[in-house]
Design a protein around this motif. Sequence first.
Motif, PDB file in Angstrom:
ATOM      1  N   MET A  91     -28.559   1.250  13.084  1.00 31.73           N
ATOM      2  CA  MET A  91     -27.155   1.401  13.488  1.00 31.73           C
ATOM      3  C   MET A  91     -26.255   0.988  12.326  1.00 31.73           C
ATOM      4  O   MET A  91     -26.425  -0.090  11.746  1.00 31.73           O
ATOM      5  N   THR A  92     -25.339   1.876  11.931  1.00 24.94           N
ATOM      6  CA  THR A  92     -24.450   1.589  10.800  1.00 24.94           C
ATOM      7  C   THR A  92     -23.268   0.754  11.252  1.00 24.94           C
ATOM      8  O   THR A  92     -22.742   0.920  12.351  1.00 24.94           O
ATOM      9  N   ALA A  93     -22.858  -0.154  10.359  1.00 27.46           N
ATOM     10  CA  ALA A  93     -21.710  -1.021  10.670  1.00 27.46           C
ATOM     11  C   ALA A  93     -20.421  -0.214  10.599  1.00 27.46           C
ATOM     12  O   ALA A  93     -20.277   0.704   9.782  1.00 27.46           O
ATOM     13  N   ARG A  94     -19.514  -0.561  11.472  1.00 28.41           N
ATOM     14  CA  ARG A  94     -18.214   0.111  11.449  1.00 28.41           C
ATOM     15  C   ARG A  94     -17.379  -0.357  10.255  1.00 28.41           C
ATOM     16  O   ARG A  94     -17.418  -1.518   9.888  1.00 28.41           O
ATOM     17  N   ARG A  95     -16.631   0.572   9.712  1.00 26.51           N
ATOM     18  CA  ARG A  95     -15.687   0.177   8.675  1.00 26.51           C
ATOM     19  C   ARG A  95     -14.536  -0.591   9.301  1.00 26.51           C
ATOM     20  O   ARG A  95     -14.070  -0.231  10.379  1.00 26.51           O
ATOM     21  N   PRO A  96     -14.054  -1.638   8.626  1.00 25.35           N
ATOM     22  CA  PRO A  96     -12.886  -2.338   9.169  1.00 25.35           C
ATOM     23  C   PRO A  96     -11.677  -1.409   9.170  1.00 25.35           C
ATOM     24  O   PRO A  96     -11.516  -0.572   8.273  1.00 25.35           O
ATOM     25  N   MET A  97     -10.857  -1.545  10.190  1.00 25.67           N
ATOM     26  CA  MET A  97      -9.675  -0.704  10.293  1.00 25.67           C
ATOM     27  C   MET A  97      -8.711  -0.996   9.138  1.00 25.67           C
ATOM     28  O   MET A  97      -8.482  -2.162   8.790  1.00 25.67           O
ATOM     29  N   GLN A  98      -8.191   0.042   8.534  1.00 24.17           N
ATOM     30  CA  GLN A  98      -7.255  -0.124   7.427  1.00 24.17           C
ATOM     31  C   GLN A  98      -5.945  -0.722   7.937  1.00 24.17           C
ATOM     32  O   GLN A  98      -5.373  -0.260   8.914  1.00 24.17           O
ATOM     33  N   THR A  99      -5.492  -1.771   7.289  1.00 23.79           N
ATOM     34  CA  THR A  99      -4.226  -2.377   7.698  1.00 23.79           C
ATOM     35  C   THR A  99      -3.066  -1.500   7.248  1.00 23.79           C
ATOM     36  O   THR A  99      -3.203  -0.664   6.340  1.00 23.79           O
ATOM     37  N   LEU A 100      -1.929  -1.688   7.877  1.00 29.09           N
ATOM     38  CA  LEU A 100      -0.740  -0.940   7.488  1.00 29.09           C
ATOM     39  C   LEU A 100      -0.357  -1.261   6.049  1.00 29.09           C
ATOM     40  O   LEU A 100       0.024  -0.364   5.288  1.00 29.09           O
ATOM     41  N   GLU A 101      -0.484  -2.528   5.670  1.00 30.24           N
ATOM     42  CA  GLU A 101      -0.136  -2.915   4.300  1.00 30.24           C
ATOM     43  C   GLU A 101      -1.009  -2.183   3.277  1.00 30.24           C
ATOM     44  O   GLU A 101      -0.515  -1.686   2.263  1.00 30.24           O
ATOM     45  N   THR A 102      -2.306  -2.102   3.567  1.00 35.89           N
ATOM     46  CA  THR A 102      -3.218  -1.394   2.657  1.00 35.89           C
ATOM     47  C   THR A 102      -2.867   0.087   2.593  1.00 35.89           C
ATOM     48  O   THR A 102      -2.898   0.703   1.517  1.00 35.89           O
ATOM     49  N   ALA A 103      -2.531   0.662   3.745  1.00 35.59           N
ATOM     50  CA  ALA A 103      -2.178   2.085   3.788  1.00 35.59           C
ATOM     51  C   ALA A 103      -0.904   2.358   3.003  1.00 35.59           C
ATOM     52  O   ALA A 103      -0.791   3.371   2.301  1.00 35.59           O
ATOM     53  N   ILE A 104       0.070   1.474   3.111  1.00 37.61           N
ATOM     54  CA  ILE A 104       1.324   1.643   2.365  1.00 37.61           C
ATOM     55  C   ILE A 104       1.049   1.632   0.865  1.00 37.61           C
ATOM     56  O   ILE A 104       1.562   2.471   0.111  1.00 37.61           O
ATOM     57  N   LYS A 105       0.235   0.676   0.423  1.00 38.46           N
ATOM     58  CA  LYS A 105      -0.063   0.585  -1.006  1.00 38.46           C
ATOM     59  C   LYS A 105      -0.820   1.816  -1.496  1.00 38.46           C
ATOM     60  O   LYS A 105      -0.574   2.305  -2.609  1.00 38.46           O
ATOM     61  N   ALA A 106      -1.700   2.331  -0.683  1.00 39.16           N
ATOM     62  CA  ALA A 106      -2.445   3.535  -1.065  1.00 39.16           C
ATOM     63  C   ALA A 106      -1.510   4.738  -1.176  1.00 39.16           C
ATOM     64  O   ALA A 106      -1.613   5.544  -2.114  1.00 39.16           O
ATOM     65  N   GLU A 107      -0.593   4.862  -0.235  1.00 34.89           N
ATOM     66  CA  GLU A 107       0.344   5.979  -0.279  1.00 34.89           C
ATOM     67  C   GLU A 107       1.298   5.844  -1.457  1.00 34.89           C
ATOM     68  O   GLU A 107       1.639   6.831  -2.117  1.00 34.89           O
ATOM     69  N   ALA A 108       1.727   4.616  -1.751  1.00 39.41           N
ATOM     70  CA  ALA A 108       2.603   4.387  -2.908  1.00 39.41           C
ATOM     71  C   ALA A 108       1.899   4.784  -4.202  1.00 39.41           C
ATOM     72  O   ALA A 108       2.490   5.432  -5.074  1.00 39.41           O
ATOM     73  N   ALA A 109       0.635   4.429  -4.317  1.00 39.57           N
ATOM     74  CA  ALA A 109      -0.128   4.797  -5.511  1.00 39.57           C
ATOM     75  C   ALA A 109      -0.274   6.307  -5.612  1.00 39.57           C
ATOM     76  O   ALA A 109      -0.182   6.884  -6.702  1.00 39.57           O
ATOM     77  N   ARG A 110      -0.490   6.961  -4.473  1.00 39.76           N
ATOM     78  CA  ARG A 110      -0.626   8.424  -4.479  1.00 39.76           C
ATOM     79  C   ARG A 110       0.654   9.092  -4.978  1.00 39.76           C
ATOM     80  O   ARG A 110       0.613  10.111  -5.674  1.00 39.76           O
ATOM     81  N   LEU A 111       1.787   8.494  -4.645  1.00 43.57           N
ATOM     82  CA  LEU A 111       3.075   9.059  -5.055  1.00 43.57           C
ATOM     83  C   LEU A 111       3.412   8.773  -6.520  1.00 43.57           C
ATOM     84  O   LEU A 111       4.347   9.353  -7.057  1.00 43.57           O
ATOM     85  N   GLY A 112       2.657   7.884  -7.150  1.00 47.88           N
ATOM     86  CA  GLY A 112       2.881   7.615  -8.564  1.00 47.88           C
ATOM     87  C   GLY A 112       3.436   6.244  -8.891  1.00 47.88           C
ATOM     88  O   GLY A 112       3.738   5.958 -10.058  1.00 47.88           O
ATOM     89  N   PHE A 113       3.576   5.385  -7.888  1.00 54.85           N
ATOM     90  CA  PHE A 113       4.052   4.031  -8.156  1.00 54.85           C
ATOM     91  C   PHE A 113       2.920   3.205  -8.759  1.00 54.85           C
ATOM     92  O   PHE A 113       1.790   3.241  -8.281  1.00 54.85           O
ATOM     93  N   ALA A 114       3.244   2.442  -9.776  1.00 55.42           N
ATOM     94  CA  ALA A 114       2.247   1.613 -10.446  1.00 55.42           C
ATOM     95  C   ALA A 114       2.042   0.290  -9.733  1.00 55.42           C
ATOM     96  O   ALA A 114       1.017  -0.362  -9.922  1.00 55.42           O
TER      97      ALA A 114
END
Length: 364
Positions: free
Chosen positions: A1-24
């Motif tokens: 049985m594979t372990a579940r991935r921890p749910m992505q926090t909103l803060e982590t998601a915001i930082k990922a989206e900011a990086a995608r948009l080009g913010f350093a």
Amino acid sequence: MTARRPMQTLETAIKAEAARLGFAACGFARADAAPRTAARLAAWLAEGCHGDMIWMESRAEQRGSPAGLWPEVRSVIMLGMSYAPANDPLRLEGEGTIGRISAYAQGADYHDVVKKLLKQLARWLVERAGCELKVFVDTAPVMEKPLAEAAGIGWQGKHSNLVSQSDGSWLFLGAIYTTLELAPDAAGRDRCGSCTACQQACPTDAFPAPYRVDARRCISYLTIEHKGPIPLEFRAALGNRIYGCDDCLAVCPWNKFAASAAANLAFAPRAELVAPALADLLALDDASFRQVFAGSPIKRIGRDRMVRNAALAAGNSGEPALLDRLMPLFDDPDPAVSDAALWAAARLAPERFAYKADALAISG
């Protein structure tokens, strides 16, 4: 049985989206995370260090804290976008017939570029989390640098600008105020140590103490914000700087970690702004100024201030050939332009023009 991935926090998601948009850089701070900002701002204003920047005074209460501008704010999202130059910003020092423009102003207007991307991030966040928010880039009464430090993006260096371990002194800052309660990042830690490179580099001694700048002595302020004639004591120190000054930023040792932002086409330097000829700038009228600087942050200073700055640079050039471009400006409708042209001519050919400068009490 594979372990579940921890749910992505909103803060982590915001930082990922900011990086995608080009913010350093992206970080979070509580709305009350920089409590000393208001008192420091009040002291700085009381000393008159803001010069002609009256808007700093008139909206000081709003500028002093995020809640002063928007009482509903709970968290601040601070974003940084790199504009690290590909070439040494100091390389044109001493090039008499060339004007030096600050690295940040050689490409597209950062207000437009950063705000567009902030709005994209804001729309994404509203769809994802259903909050209220406001976005700001430089022009609003927001103290971006203390908030960026509080959000862990970097720290305010001895030159008073933000310094980042990864991007040096080359970050454009933007802010999103939101009603969300976001987990704050650890505040930035001062890593300037005993270094005084930025203090020593300033041509006009604009730093009365580390971490404090007197705008009235700063070349960026004098060439951009200051209206009217530039005080005599600073004219020779301007050298060939015609818009801003990169000296204190360019010598920061942390810049060695900053990758060039040349890949960001929005901030790619425009050929005509990298090394503009003073002779061409001295010939600008209103229409040609607007044409040359369309889409540039430089457009906001207008033709008169640019030609004033170019005339002073011509006076520092040691190039008598520029006299032919200066003389038509002796009778310019703008007194600051005519003043600068006469001063410059007296510097280049004192035997011909010193008496004119004496008449206006601007020789020296």
